[in-house]
Design a protein around this motif. Structure first.
Motif, mmCIF file in Angstrom:
data_model
loop_
_atom_site.group_PDB
_atom_site.id
_atom_site.type_symbol
_atom_site.label_atom_id
_atom_site.label_comp_id
_atom_site.label_asym_id
_atom_site.label_seq_id
_atom_site.Cartn_x
_atom_site.Cartn_y
_atom_site.Cartn_z
ATOM 1 N N LEU A 47 0.823 -1.207 0.000
ATOM 2 C CA LEU A 47 0.000 0.000 0.000
ATOM 3 C C LEU A 47 0.859 1.261 0.000
ATOM 4 N N ALA A 48 1.953 1.243 0.771
ATOM 5 C CA ALA A 48 2.840 2.408 0.808
ATOM 6 C C ALA A 48 3.562 2.597 -0.519
ATOM 7 N N SER A 49 3.934 1.493 -1.154
ATOM 8 C CA SER A 49 4.621 1.574 -2.440
ATOM 9 C C SER A 49 3.702 2.139 -3.516
ATOM 10 N N ALA A 50 2.499 1.570 -3.631
ATOM 11 C CA ALA A 50 1.548 2.081 -4.613
ATOM 12 C C ALA A 50 1.145 3.510 -4.286
ATOM 13 N N GLY A 51 0.992 3.810 -2.999
ATOM 14 C CA GLY A 51 0.631 5.167 -2.592
ATOM 15 C C GLY A 51 1.694 6.176 -2.968
ATOM 16 N N THR A 52 2.953 5.830 -2.739
ATOM 17 C CA THR A 52 4.046 6.729 -3.114
ATOM 18 C C THR A 52 4.040 7.001 -4.610
ATOM 19 N N ALA A 53 3.875 5.943 -5.386
ATOM 20 C CA ALA A 53 3.863 6.098 -6.841
ATOM 21 C C ALA A 53 2.713 6.973 -7.305
ATOM 22 N N LEU A 54 1.517 6.691 -6.832
ATOM 23 C CA LEU A 54 0.342 7.391 -7.339
ATOM 24 C C LEU A 54 0.258 8.825 -6.817
ATOM 25 N N VAL A 55 0.683 9.040 -5.567
ATOM 26 C CA VAL A 55 0.682 10.412 -5.045
ATOM 27 C C VAL A 55 1.686 11.256 -5.816
ATOM 28 N N HIS A 56 2.867 10.692 -6.075
ATOM 29 C CA HIS A 56 3.846 11.452 -6.846
ATOM 30 C C HIS A 56 3.321 11.746 -8.245
ATOM 31 N N ALA A 57 2.732 10.751 -8.889
ATOM 32 C CA ALA A 57 2.198 10.957 -10.233
ATOM 33 C C ALA A 57 1.116 12.024 -10.235
ATOM 34 N N ALA A 58 0.252 12.005 -9.228
ATOM 35 C CA ALA A 58 -0.836 12.983 -9.162
ATOM 36 C C ALA A 58 -0.317 14.392 -8.915
ATOM 37 N N VAL A 59 0.657 14.528 -8.021
ATOM 38 C CA VAL A 59 1.181 15.851 -7.682
ATOM 39 C C VAL A 59 1.958 16.456 -8.845
ATOM 40 N N THR A 60 2.722 15.646 -9.539
ATOM 41 C CA THR A 60 3.615 16.178 -10.570
ATOM 42 C C THR A 60 3.017 16.186 -11.970
ATOM 43 N N ARG A 61 2.044 15.309 -12.229
ATOM 44 C CA ARG A 61 1.515 15.217 -13.599
ATOM 45 C C ARG A 61 -0.004 15.242 -13.668
ATOM 46 N N GLY A 62 -0.650 15.355 -12.516
ATOM 47 C CA GLY A 62 -2.092 15.487 -12.520
ATOM 48 C C GLY A 62 -2.813 14.221 -12.104
ATOM 49 N N LEU A 63 -3.984 14.407 -11.499
ATOM 50 C CA LEU A 63 -4.769 13.274 -11.000
ATOM 51 C C LEU A 63 -5.186 12.349 -12.137
ATOM 52 N N ARG A 64 -5.538 12.910 -13.268
ATOM 53 C CA ARG A 64 -5.962 12.084 -14.404
ATOM 54 C C ARG A 64 -4.858 11.122 -14.827
ATOM 55 N N TYR A 65 -3.633 11.638 -14.910
ATOM 56 C CA TYR A 65 -2.520 10.773 -15.285
ATOM 57 C C TYR A 65 -2.311 9.675 -14.251
ATOM 58 N N ALA A 66 -2.353 10.032 -12.962
ATOM 59 C CA ALA A 66 -2.124 9.054 -11.902
ATOM 60 C C ALA A 66 -3.170 7.945 -11.922
ATOM 61 N N VAL A 67 -4.449 8.335 -12.086
ATOM 62 C CA VAL A 67 -5.518 7.331 -12.131
ATOM 63 C C VAL A 67 -5.317 6.408 -13.332
ATOM 64 N N GLY A 68 -5.000 6.986 -14.473
ATOM 65 C CA GLY A 68 -4.765 6.174 -15.656
ATOM 66 C C GLY A 68 -3.590 5.231 -15.492
ATOM 67 N N PHE A 69 -2.517 5.733 -14.883
ATOM 68 C CA PHE A 69 -1.352 4.889 -14.635
ATOM 69 C C PHE A 69 -1.741 3.701 -13.768
ATOM 70 N N GLY A 70 -2.463 3.965 -12.679
ATOM 71 C CA GLY A 70 -2.862 2.891 -11.782
ATOM 72 C C GLY A 70 -3.777 1.883 -12.450
ATOM 73 N N VAL A 71 -4.720 2.364 -13.238
ATOM 74 C CA VAL A 71 -5.658 1.472 -13.926
ATOM 75 C C VAL A 71 -4.923 0.600 -14.937
ATOM 76 N N ILE A 72 -4.014 1.203 -15.697
ATOM 77 C CA ILE A 72 -3.267 0.443 -16.706
ATOM 78 C C ILE A 72 -2.404 -0.630 -16.061
ATOM 79 N N VAL A 73 -1.583 -0.232 -15.096
ATOM 80 C CA VAL A 73 -0.626 -1.177 -14.523
ATOM 81 C C VAL A 73 -1.331 -2.225 -13.666
ATOM 82 N N SER A 74 -2.201 -1.780 -12.767
ATOM 83 C CA SER A 74 -2.896 -2.747 -11.913
ATOM 84 C C SER A 74 -3.847 -3.614 -12.729
ATOM 85 N N GLY A 75 -4.486 -3.024 -13.743
ATOM 86 C CA GLY A 75 -5.412 -3.794 -14.572
ATOM 87 C C GLY A 75 -4.707 -4.897 -15.343
ATOM 88 N N ILE A 76 -3.601 -4.557 -16.000
ATOM 89 C CA ILE A 76 -2.846 -5.581 -16.728
ATOM 90 C C ILE A 76 -2.242 -6.578 -15.756
#
Length: 278
Positions: A47-76
């Motif tokens: 949870l901390a690992s995924a949280g670090t990744a997604l929080v960083h992605a959201a802060v630096t590139r936007g919530l939309r990018y972070a959600v998409g990243f999580g959906v793509i990687v976790s989905g596949i």
């Protein structure tokens, strides 16, 4: 004095660094625990690992990018794991221990696809900093994912979290994990990286990459130390250290060579210069 020198980070921009500190703390706790407590720490690490990744992605590139990243990687990741447990392809025939990692879907604990997200993110970022073309970045990400798995699978098998039906055709010193598992990892991580290459085009240019770079270096060097000294897994320390080190050494050499925190490769992250700050 330039504004960039006097500017202070907002609490929002400090959040990824706080998540990384939490991740490091729970990972340090792992070898100090056993039984149910270790299972709890294992889930907390994911949870901390995924949280670090997604929080960083959201802060630096936007919530939309972070959600998409999580959906793509976790989905596949979930799809591959579900097919893997049902058919044995592409990782080999294996089963998860029942009830140890929380609720499951299609016999796959739900924390497992989140582990893909947390593990792939720093590798994807570092590969983007080092590679000049999308194809090279995809290959580097897939190879880096195999290096990460050379730490992950031996550690989890030793802890009884999952096991393979074939336990005698692995690499020397890691017989309990068939070598074909790593081909499966290369394939799935390559598919993930290919999908992320398309997703990158929808987001702002990457910036402030200090947290994922530190996350990568901690995963690489910290895992070597933990496996060799604290977990009694010297073979995975060696295999993982060398394989993930293909990216790690290149990253360190590039840092020394440039002496800056910028991405000077034309294809790095499919964008221009990238600052390494948070």
């Amino acid at each position: 004095m330039p504004a960039s020198k006097t500017r202070r980070d907002s609490p929002r921009e400090l959040a990824p660094a706080g998540c990384l500190i939490l991740l490091i703390a729970v990972q340090i706790a792992y070898p100090l625990t056993s039984g149910f407590a270790r299972d709890t720490v294992t889930v907390a690490v994911v949870l901390a690992s995924a949280g670090t990744a997604l929080v960083h992605a959201a802060v630096t590139r936007g919530l939309r990018y972070a959600v998409g990243f999580g959906v793509i990687v976790s989905g596949i990741g979930l799809t591959a794991e579900s097919i893997g447990t049902a058919t044995g392809f592409p990782f080999g025939s294996y089963d998860y221990a029942a009830g140890r990692l929380g609720p499951a879907l299609f016999e796959v604990p739900l924390v497992v696809p989140l582990a893909w997200t947390g593990g792939i993110y720093p590798i994807w970022v570092v590969a983007g900093m080092l590679c000049r073309t999308p194809a090279a970045r995809i290959a580097a990400t897939a190879a880096g994912a195999v290096g990460w798995d050379l730490f992950l699978d031996p550690q989890m098998v030793a802890d009884g979290q999952w096991q393979w039906a074939d336990t005698d055709s692995g690499l020397p010193g890691l017989a309990a994990i068939p070598w074909t598992n790593y081909l499966g990892w290369f394939l799935v991580a390559g598919l993930i990286a290919g999908a992320l290459t398309l997703w990158e085009r929808t987001a702002p240019s990457p910036r402030r990459l200090g947290v994922p770079v530190a996350m990568f270096l901690w995963t690489w060097l910290g895992s070597v130390l933990a496996h060799a000294v604290f977990l009694g897994l010297p073979y995975s320390a060696a295999y993982g250290g060398v394989t993930l080190g293909l990216l790690g050494v290149a990253l360190l050499v590039r840092t020394v060579r440039t002496g800056t925190g910028h991405d000077d490769s034309p294809g790095g992250d499919a964008a221009g210069p990238v600052a390494w700050r948070r």
